[in-house]
Design an enzyme around this catalytic site. Structure first.
Site, PDB file in Angstrom:
ATOM      1  N   ASP A 198      -0.502  -5.798  -9.956  1.00  0.00           N
ATOM      2  CA  ASP A 198       0.470  -4.738 -10.241  1.00  0.00           C
ATOM      3  C   ASP A 198      -0.160  -3.371  -9.973  1.00  0.00           C
ATOM      4  OD1 ASP A 198      -1.011  -3.869 -12.455  1.00  0.00           O
ATOM      5  OD2 ASP A 198       0.249  -4.907 -13.897  1.00  0.00           O
ATOM      6  N   ALA A 199       0.601  -2.325 -10.228  1.00  0.00           N
ATOM      7  CA  ALA A 199       0.165  -0.976  -9.869  1.00  0.00           C
ATOM      8  C   ALA A 199      -1.056  -0.528 -10.652  1.00  0.00           C
ATOM      9  CB  ALA A 199       1.325   0.017 -10.052  1.00  0.00           C
TER      10      ALA A 199
END
Lengths: 136, 136, 136, 136
Positions: free
Chosen positions: C17-18
């Site tokens: 994820d980010a």
């Protein structure tokens, strides 16, 4: 503490598995969406938290009980309720409901870390205060 | 150009949807895994590409035709075949097979960008050379 | 009981994820893949379980602690160890490791249900026996 | 034909990857959600389609161009516009926008199949009619 927060969502194909029901791991996504909107409703957007306050919330523990299956097209309500606020972490109770049926129930621990070093850091006071203030 | 590269994978619950088959969007994940292992087999790990050469590959276009469904427990072969090498992008043909049955077929365009500014940049010569060299 | 079962997997873009690390919900997918291969190694394929024995395993509770982040390209080992075998459910301990670093640890409860009525049913004796038999 | 349909959604952690942006495969999920709500707005819920009319829509081809990245917390608009209606399939143009920025653009072909035999079948006349009727 605040009253319980509610977030509505719909079950789409992407959420289901070959058993014909929502894939259990996806409840963690539903809980995450609800937490994000809960923080936003309190005035804290996560991306701004990171850039302005240098803090991020990370999930450190999740406990989920899956009670009843959700299906394609179901409309769900996902709740957020703070259980315990600590200095560097908080525990939340989150539930997923379809109508009056409780589908899944969780305890989620989220910790606050510095966005640069990923080390535990105090939850910004403004957030704790916003959570602790009773809704009008 | 190199011969076709092959990557094996298994279909798990996470990959399926309520139709009882692999959710079509997940073929893009399968193709991605195969591309990553293809680059690794050529000697290029993506994380090292980013930190050492300052370059990243990003997907700029995907075209997929879904021909036959895959199911839970299926063992698939995913292939990678360079179609066209440009200076800042390349086109690949990728297919997913179960035994002799072609399940999905794609054309994927990946572009090379600077990892700092995300602007198009030349594909590192070493990579182009590795792709162009016939396998022994 | 059998020795611990190990399953190897690689971290791809889809898993991250980010925050630059594996999205925590995805560990449930990793644990699921390992459980599936553990059952297969014991001689039980889930699709065959369903069609031949009329039984399915469903996940009824998951508890996960996230200890250290995994990153793109990491090679992980995911383990499966039976903790408690009941008549209609079993508890497993599963861990995700990168080298000597424990990344995530879980207790997973899976229940056995009839594939037609989704009601709790006894775990087939052949499975209990296979789990209980020490590896040679 | 109807005017363009619009669906709003938010980008959450689950949608992003380690590049800090929305993982490209997830646009197919966004497009799917919008199509589902478009069909629902026309009066057709997919689960009811399946049980009452014995028909299902399956995605048979997807072409996507990724133009500009979306990020965590972004609010997106996803559109649906019928391009070509056939007897057993239809082509749709779908776009994802953040404000005035076009992020991704697709052509999606969905085919109608019998929910029992998965063979191509005519799109129910009521659906074709609903799509063809100009919005009031």
């Amino acid at each position: 503490m605040n009253d319980e927060f509610e977030f509505a969502l719909r079950v789409y194909w992407e959420d289901t598995d070959a058993g014909g029901v929502v894939f259990y791991a996806n409840y963690l996504k539903f809980f995450e969406r609800a937490r994000t909107e809960w923080l936003r409703a309190l005035g804290f957007e996560q991306e701004r938290l990171r850039t302005e306050l240098g803090a991020m919330f990370v999930v450190s523990a999740t406990g989920v009980r899956y009670l009843s299956p959700a299906r394609l097209d179901d409309q769900l309500r996902v709740t957020v309720k703070p259980l315990k606020l600590g200095r560097v972490s908080m525990d939340l109770v989150q539930q997923a409901w379809r109508g009056q049926t409780l589908l899944a129930e969780s305890e989620i621990r989220i910790g606050c870390v510095g966005s640069a070093d990923f080390k535990p850091t105090r939850i910004p006071a403004a957030i704790l205060q916003a959570i602790d203030t009773p809704a009008p």
